[in-house]
Write an enzyme that holds these catalytic residues in place. Structure first.
Site, PDB file in Angstrom:
ATOM      1  CG  ASP A  32      -2.006  -1.046   1.135  1.00 15.49           C
ATOM      2  OD1 ASP A  32      -2.144  -1.663   0.051  1.00 15.49           O
ATOM      3  OD2 ASP A  32      -2.721  -1.259   2.136  1.00 15.49           O
ATOM      4  CD  GLU A  34       6.390   2.057  -4.951  1.00 18.97           C
ATOM      5  OE1 GLU A  34       6.664   2.456  -6.095  1.00 18.97           O
ATOM      6  OE2 GLU A  34       6.991   2.478  -3.936  1.00 18.97           O
ATOM      7  CE  LYS A 115     -32.435 -11.642  -7.219  1.00 18.80           C
ATOM      8  NZ  LYS A 115     -32.165 -10.570  -6.258  1.00 18.80           N
TER       9      LYS A 115
END
Length: 672
Positions: A32, A34, A115
């Site tokens: 994260d 980077e 669904k």
């Protein structure tokens, strides 16, 4: 300058790639920190060169100003809903209808998907760029939620790859994964904020925020499942291949998509998904089954606002375990005594349940239920909670037997149970305040006398203050008396008097329905009114004469005779006749009407989307149809709307002609 443009474009391409890996494929290649570094680098370059900022830049997902309201969006291609099936038998009936319409006997190939239990949205891409997002709304008109959808990192602001149409509308579901939902609620509890009942509500509430910055903080994601508008390009003629094309463009598609040939494979997919449901990490409420071939889809077409080539195979209602704290007995309009279990609150299918119907004494005996028992609660049809079983090995030593009352809990009158009936009833009639209240509420309801403004709270006060004992007393009320009620000023009181005056002009059918005769619904009341035409003829009718009316059998005929023969009811009806008037129903001679409905006994089932049920009944009756509330061998025609249930199944078993709402509209148009 060219090197700056090249650097910005490289950063955007890299960030889009890593967003797709992280939010769609769940396979990040960089930490994260980077990602944040690359984003910050792009922000700084764009701040130095604002003329180079584009709408599809990763930096533009968050930060739009709050809106005053959502603007309306007209869907160029309507966003249709799906019909539902709830068991394997109903699914096989759907499969048969598809085969029959195509005149095919060989197994068909279906694309089976999850669904999702979220919010349907439409994403419009022009030349590959996301230009608009909208909710489904009513299927024709939705709300513009573009600013909010741009904050959902799973949704690409620009499509990747080749063969992108000039305009393409991708449809799918925005939803909130369970982990994100729990985290959101935990944070809300800590801050004393609003806690959402279920992930669907959380997703809907997050997506409809007027401030996109709030939406940006919510853990929303997206799966696409279809296409609406398509201009300036082509897509494969297979539904599953279209989904794979979406995936190639960088759109998120569920991994649980499978081609199934024949009904056995479809049912096996349904069973497997139902078994795996708890481990998916997000809520679903069934599977969606679509004919895979676009050519066959076009042959099958649509019914009103749903495709003939697809259905939603819904899962059974979810169940939870909780404890019965007490059992209370409620009294209905006809005196029916209904036991209600007061439960330790528990979340079932996303809703907190604290009460559940026990139906009647037989059901309590069948369950072997006692107060204090641990029970299994199911939301029947995901709406009405009911107790479906007792966990006997968890019964406490002090569990108490449930004693069905011998006297009405409201008025003290005797309770009787007629032989052959499961329901016990209070014998107090209108002497019973509970029955009086419910009878009056029914009398003034919209499809009865339709007294505008006469709500439940007003009726309850009128009975409690003893201003009204029976329906005829309503027409003796004065504005002065009404102003003595809570939250009732002079203007509101006068409006209610005007509404009561207006209600004096009605129809014979509405009047009969308003009386609240047991098992005489709107359709039966209309048939009685059309057949007998006035009260004098109806009073003179015996059981055999009544049985000649469509929708009236032995039981209903006895209820009508008994009701009209009861002295108290006679006095109320006589008092009502002095103030209420109606024109004698026009005698419709079926032979003289040029209509396919003339003389036919017709049953409506399911949800209608073009006409309201009331409008449909009125128009059918005007063309000589006898509208019935139940299917029998006497039924000539069944009109099936969305989510038609047991009546449709019975009609098919009896070989009765069934048409959809669109066909009804066509025939009504030809007859007018």
């Amino acid at each position: 300058m060219e090197s700056i443009i090249q650097q910005i474009n490289q950063l955007r391409t890299s960030l889009r790639h890593h967003e797709h890996l992280y939010h769609v494929l769940d396979a990040p290649e960089i930490p994260d920190a980077e990602y944040d570094r690359l984003m910050q680098q792009l922000r700084e370059l764009e701040a130095q060169h604002p003329e180079l900022i584009t709408n599809d830049s990763p930096t533009q997902r968050v930060g739009a100003a709050p809106l005053d309201a959502f603007e309306q969006v007209k869907h160029e291609v309507p966003m249709l809903s799906l019909d539902n099936v709830f068991d394997e038998e109903s699914y096989l009936a759907f499969d048969k209808r598809v085969h029959d319409r195509l005149k095919r006997a060989d197994p068909l190939t279906f694309c089976c998907e999850l669904k999702l239990d979220g919010l349907a949205v439409s994403l419009l891409y022009e030349d590959g760029e996301l230009v608009r997002a909208a909710t489904r709304g009513d299927g024709t008109t939705g709300e513009n939620i573009t600013a909010n959808v741009r904050t959902i990192r799973a949704i690409p602001l620009r499509l990747q790859g080749d063969n992108i149409p000039r305009r393409v509308e991708v449809r799918g579901e925005v939803f909130m994964p369970l982990a994100g939902f729990e985290q959101l609620n935990d944070e809300a509890r800590r801050k004393g904020g609003k806690v959402f009942a279920n992930p669907r509500n959380a997703a809907a509430g997050s997506l409809r925020q007027l401030d996109p910055r709030i939406t940006a903080k919510r853990p929303l994601t997206f799966f696409c499942y279809g296409v609406g508008l398509l201009e300036g390009g082509e897509l494969p003629r297979s539904h599953i291949q279209r989904l794979m094309q979406f995936k190639a463009w960088g759109l998120p598609v569920s991994e649980r998509v499978k081609l199934c040939t024949g009904s056995e494979q479809v049912i096996a997919f349904y069973r497997q998904v139902e078994q795996d449901r708890g481990g998916l990490g997000f809520d679903i409420d069934g599977v969606v089954i679509k004919v895979d071939s676009l050519d066959l889809q076009e042959q099958l077409g649509f019914v009103a606002r749903a495709p003939r080539w697809a259905t939603a195979f819904k899962f059974p209602a979810q169940e939870q375990i909780t404890q019965v704290r007490e059992v209370e007995f409620q009294v209905g309009r006809t005196g029916a005594i209904t036991p209600v279990a007061r439960l330790e609150p528990v979340q079932v299918a996303g809703v907190i349940v604290s009460n559940a119907t026990l139906h009647n004494a037989d059901e309590i005996e069948r369950l072997g239920l006692r107060i204090g028992d641990t029970v299994i609660v199911r939301r029947a049809g995901d709406v009405i909670p009911q107790v479906v079983g007792v966990v006997m090995d968890q019964r406490p030593q002090d569990a108490k037997e449930i004693t069905f009352p011998e006297h009405c809990p409201v008025c003290g009158s005797d309770i009787e149970r007629v032989e052959g009936e499961a329901v016990a009833r209070c014998t107090g009639g209108l002497f019973c305040a509970a029955q009086r209240k419910e009878a009056l509420k029914h009398f003034v309801s919209r499809r009865a006398l339709d007294v505008d403004g006469m709500g439940d709270k007003i009726i309850e006060q009128l009975v409690e203050k003893q201003y009204v004992e029976n329906p005829a007393d309503l027409f003796t009320l004065t504005a002065g008396k009404l102003t003595g009620l809570d939250r009732m000023g002079p203007k509101s009181a006068q409006n209610l008097i005007v509404a009561l005056e207006k209600a004096k002009q009605t129809t014979f059918a509405r009047f009969l329905y308003a009386l609240g005769i047991r098992e005489v619904g709107e359709a039966t009341a209309a048939n009685l009114a059309a057949h007998f035409r006035n009260l004098e003829n109806l009073r003179a009718a015996d059981i055999e004469a009544l049985k000649s009316v469509p929708d009236v059998g032995e039981v209903v005929a006895k209820h009508v005779v008994n009701f009209l023969g009861e002295e108290h009811n006679q006095k109320v009806i006589e008092a009502l006749e002095k103030v209420i008037t109606w024109p004698e129903p026009q005698q419709i001679i079926a032979e003289e009407i040029d209509s396919p409905f003339a003389g036919k006994t017709v049953v409506l089932t399911g949800s209608l989307t073009i006409l309201s049920r009331d409008e449909a009944k009125d128009r059918l009756a005007a063309l000589g149809a006898k509208v019935s509330g139940s299917v029998s061998k006497k039924t000539d025609l069944v009109i099936a709307g969305e989510a038609a249930g047991s009546k449709l199944v019975k009609a098919q078993e009896l070989g009765i002609t069934v048409i959809d709402e669109a066909e009804m509209i066509r025939l009504l148009g030809e007859s007018s």
